[in-house]
Design a protein around this motif. Sequence first.
Motif, PDB file in Angstrom:
ATOM      1  N   SER A  29       0.818  -1.217   0.000  1.00  0.00           N
ATOM      2  CA  SER A  29       0.000   0.000   0.000  1.00  0.00           C
ATOM      3  C   SER A  29       0.850   1.265   0.000  1.00  0.00           C
ATOM      4  N   GLN A  30       2.115   1.154   0.413  1.00  0.00           N
ATOM      5  CA  GLN A  30       2.966   2.345   0.465  1.00  0.00           C
ATOM      6  C   GLN A  30       2.961   3.090  -0.862  1.00  0.00           C
ATOM      7  N   ASP A  31       2.906   2.350  -1.958  1.00  0.00           N
ATOM      8  CA  ASP A  31       2.958   2.998  -3.268  1.00  0.00           C
ATOM      9  C   ASP A  31       1.576   3.202  -3.863  1.00  0.00           C
ATOM     10  N   GLY A  32       0.556   2.655  -3.209  1.00  0.00           N
ATOM     11  CA  GLY A  32      -0.742   2.576  -3.861  1.00  0.00           C
ATOM     12  C   GLY A  32      -1.649   3.768  -3.644  1.00  0.00           C
ATOM     13  N   PRO A 118     -15.273  -2.889   2.648  1.00  0.00           N
ATOM     14  CA  PRO A 118     -15.351  -4.329   2.345  1.00  0.00           C
ATOM     15  C   PRO A 118     -14.861  -4.683   0.939  1.00  0.00           C
ATOM     16  N   ARG A 119     -14.881  -3.711   0.022  1.00  0.00           N
ATOM     17  CA  ARG A 119     -14.391  -3.998  -1.331  1.00  0.00           C
ATOM     18  C   ARG A 119     -13.090  -3.261  -1.573  1.00  0.00           C
ATOM     19  N   PRO A 120     -12.181  -3.874  -2.310  1.00  0.00           N
ATOM     20  CA  PRO A 120     -10.901  -3.195  -2.571  1.00  0.00           C
ATOM     21  C   PRO A 120     -11.114  -1.908  -3.373  1.00  0.00           C
ATOM     22  N   TRP A 121     -10.173  -1.003  -3.245  1.00  0.00           N
ATOM     23  CA  TRP A 121     -10.202   0.220  -4.055  1.00  0.00           C
ATOM     24  C   TRP A 121      -9.858  -0.160  -5.484  1.00  0.00           C
ATOM     25  N   TYR A 122     -10.458   0.539  -6.414  1.00  0.00           N
ATOM     26  CA  TYR A 122     -10.062   0.337  -7.803  1.00  0.00           C
ATOM     27  C   TYR A 122      -9.256   1.548  -8.227  1.00  0.00           C
ATOM     28  N   HIS A 123      -8.521   1.391  -9.305  1.00  0.00           N
ATOM     29  CA  HIS A 123      -7.644   2.466  -9.755  1.00  0.00           C
ATOM     30  C   HIS A 123      -8.471   3.700 -10.068  1.00  0.00           C
TER      31      HIS A 123
END
Length: 206
Positions: A29-32, A118-123
Amino acid sequence: GFHPEAEESSSLLETAVSVLQSSYLDSTSQDGFQYSQAILVENDVFLSELKAFAQAKEAAGYSQEELEETFAFLLFDNEEEAKEVCQTGLRVNSSSISMLGDPAKGVYISKYADCLHPRPWYHGKSGYIVICKLIKGKVKVVSENYTTSYTCPSPGYDCHVAVSRNNIPSKTSHWQAFEQSQYYVYEVSDGSTAERPRQICPYIII
């Protein structure tokens, strides 16, 4: 003590980012994530109630560790919702999850800054994170309860957490990781539940 109000807003952003980055579950996540703007939330009522909570629990014999301030996180899609929580506080009946305790008697807040939904982040997705100060107090580990007979707040405790999995395996689904990293925080006195637990204090919106 650290006084963010004395700092420039650029260093407020740095402070906020360092809090977030030190609270990631997943090292990638550091880069995300990119953070653009930090707003200091100065709510004297909540700050004084946080202090009063700490003093009351200290008088009740809580250890320094139990009274330590940590950080926890809430995610909102828009700035209005984030600002509203900073004005009204985190109130009961605000959560759609219920596996650690009755959402009508306590509040849920995330332990990790990269696991807020609950859902991942999208770009390309963006949102507003409210960083809160949290005094966990006495923490009780409870089994996840997916039935509709909700777990009630535990007498003598202030917070529930899920049974620890020392190492949340990478194959764990995102929503499981999200649910397992929630704090369920409540304040019960004389058998009635506070609508807004004093031990959570909104701190920075980013």
